[in-house]
Design an enzyme around this catalytic site. Structure first.
Site, short mmCIF file in Angstrom:
data_model
loop_
_atom_site.label_atom_id
_atom_site.label_comp_id
_atom_site.label_asym_id
_atom_site.label_seq_id
_atom_site.Cartn_x
_atom_site.Cartn_y
_atom_site.Cartn_z
N LEU A 190 -20.85 -1.07 -1.87
CA LEU A 190 -22.45 -1.37 -1.21
C LEU A 190 -22.93 0.25 0.35
O LEU A 190 -23.05 0.40 1.04
CB LEU A 190 -21.50 -2.34 -0.38
CG LEU A 190 -21.97 -3.78 -1.06
CD1 LEU A 190 -21.32 -4.90 0.22
CD2 LEU A 190 -23.56 -3.99 -0.71
N GLY A 216 -16.48 -0.26 -1.65
CA GLY A 216 -17.67 1.30 -2.04
C GLY A 216 -18.92 1.26 -2.52
O GLY A 216 -19.04 1.64 -1.80
N TYR A 262 0.52 -0.99 -0.01
CA TYR A 262 0.08 -0.28 -0.06
C TYR A 262 0.96 0.72 -0.23
O TYR A 262 1.89 1.80 0.69
CB TYR A 262 -0.48 -0.48 0.84
CG TYR A 262 -1.99 -1.55 1.46
CD1 TYR A 262 -2.35 -2.03 0.01
CD2 TYR A 262 -2.43 -2.01 2.38
CE1 TYR A 262 -2.72 -3.06 0.69
CE2 TYR A 262 -3.24 -2.63 2.45
CZ TYR A 262 -3.33 -3.88 1.45
OH TYR A 262 -4.46 -4.77 1.42
N PRO A 306 -15.00 -5.92 2.05
CA PRO A 306 -16.38 -6.16 3.29
C PRO A 306 -17.07 -4.98 1.92
O PRO A 306 -18.64 -4.99 2.84
CB PRO A 306 -16.46 -6.11 4.40
CG PRO A 306 -14.92 -4.80 4.56
CD PRO A 306 -14.58 -5.34 2.84
N LEU A 307 -17.35 -3.23 1.70
CA LEU A 307 -17.57 -2.93 0.69
C LEU A 307 -18.01 -2.59 -0.50
O LEU A 307 -18.63 -2.22 -0.98
CB LEU A 307 -18.21 -1.45 1.91
CG LEU A 307 -18.34 -1.08 3.39
CD1 LEU A 307 -17.71 -0.47 3.63
CD2 LEU A 307 -19.37 -1.61 3.59
#
Ligand SMILES: NC(=O)c1ccc[n+]([C@@H]2O[C@H](COP(=O)([O-])OP(=O)(O)OC[C@H]3O[C@@H](n4cnc5c(N)ncnc54)[C@H](OP(=O)(O)O)[C@@H]3O)[C@@H](O)[C@H]2O)c1
Length: 310
Positions: A210, A208, A58, A204-205
């Site tokens: 979600l 984004g 990252y 998990p989203l």
């Protein structure tokens, strides 16, 4: 805050973690405000979140450096998870799981993170040129030396996971899993369940999607990492937005947001140990904390299933 103990270790992780590929991850997101990213991690720790997820990839190490500064005065409050196994050269990014490379990658991460141990160290991606047994063998030696406390792996098939886990060394699997892509339920989740491996979904989203903030006219620019993701491909993308609108109706009725519904849904799945939503600022921590008080009834779970199966 609720905590999950990683089997075969004494590591306890908060079930809500903080994902940091938007913290100094300027290779993915241009024009990041590093102060906001640092504030997000600080705010997470202040709220009792202890799981901080990063990677040497990252921002080519910048995310780790920012986190290192934030945690240096409170290392004992943090379960630090980072990843290695990708190498950057002038020719671009390549997989590199060679034992001597991983050994050096861990040393480099320790230096950037200003610590002498990493709680969870993931092999970020498998490398077809290096047998998984060799890569995991190298991480096992680093574990014996006390440089890492638990071994994780990411972006593997069930077959690769089982090969990597031949000696029961894998404590955590990190894999793409969310309401919009449930393929991990076929083999990975059952394997983790059977073997006592903690499963932590990334994305998990759905990057984004979600959040419920996307509209059909959004097109990621070519240098945006989402542009190459199948969920953003023309055709599927429009269907996805329709599905998210249906989920929003369920969320509205419950008095919550789609993103909170998505995190609560994941946490309700068997053997999901924690969720690590990403973000670029402290507001996200406050929003995502609210997901912990969203409890889904049997009827709501069924309603969600109907939307997702459609
Ligand atoms: N193992 C791997 O290969 C791998 C791959 C990808 C990610 N990861 C890890 O998993 C973490 C999570 O994945 P991700 O960050 O890629 O995707 P994600 O968590 O699915 O989505 C992150 C996006 O969701 C938005 N968001 C977060 N909370 C929100 C909320 N409450 N309401 C509305 N939008 C919200 C963020 O917006 P803003 O940016 O505007 O705040 C961000 O754009 C990463 O940060 C990283 O640590 C691992």
């Amino acid at each position: 805050m609720e905590y999950h103990r990683i089997p075969k270790t004494d590591i306890k992780i908060s079930i809500l973690g903080v994902g940091t590929n938007g913290v100094g991850g300027h290779n993915l997101f241009p024009n990041l405000d590093e102060n906001k990213g640092a504030a997000m991690v600080r705010s997470a720790l202040d709220e009792g979140i202890n799981l901080v997820d990063t990677a040497d990839a990252y921002g080519f190490g910048r995310s780790e450096e920012i986190i290192g500064e934030v945690i240096k005065s409170r290392r004992q409050d943090v379960v630090l998870a980072t990843k290695g196994g990708l190498e950057y050269t002038n020719d671009g990014t390549t997989f590199n799981n060679r034992p001597e490379y991983l050994k050096q990658a861990v040393e480099n991460s320790l230096k950037r993170l200003q610590t002498d141990y990493i709680d969870i160290y993931y092999l970020h991606f498998p490398d077809s040129d290096v047998p998984l047994s060799e890569a995991i063998g190298a991480l096992s030696r680093l574990k014996e030396e006390g440089k890492i406390r638990a071994i994780g792996i990411s972006n593997v098939s069930a077959e690769q996971l089982s090969e990597a886990n031949r000696h029961n060394d894998i404590s955590v699997l990190q894999s793409w899993y969310n309401m919009l892509d449930r393929s991990a339920e076929d083999e990975l989740l059952p394997y983790c369940n059977e073997q006592g491996i903690s499963f932590i979904p990334f994305g998990p989203l759905a990057y984004g999607l979600l959040s419920g903030h996307y509209t059909k006219d959004f097109t990621p620019s070519y240098d945006d990492h989402r542009s190459s993701h199948p969920l953003f491909a023309p055709g599927l993308y429009e269907d996805t937005i329709d599905r998210v609108s249906e989920l929003k109706e369920i969320a509205d009725k419950k008095g919550t947001t789609v993103s909170n519904l998505a995190l609560a849904w994941l946490l309700a799945q068997q053997n999901v140990a924690a969720v690590i939503p990403g973000g670029k600022g402290p507001d996200r921590v406050q929003e995502n904390l609210r997901a912990l008080s969203v409890k889904l009834s049997k009827e709501e779970k069924e309603l969600i299933e109907e939307v997702l199966d459609n």
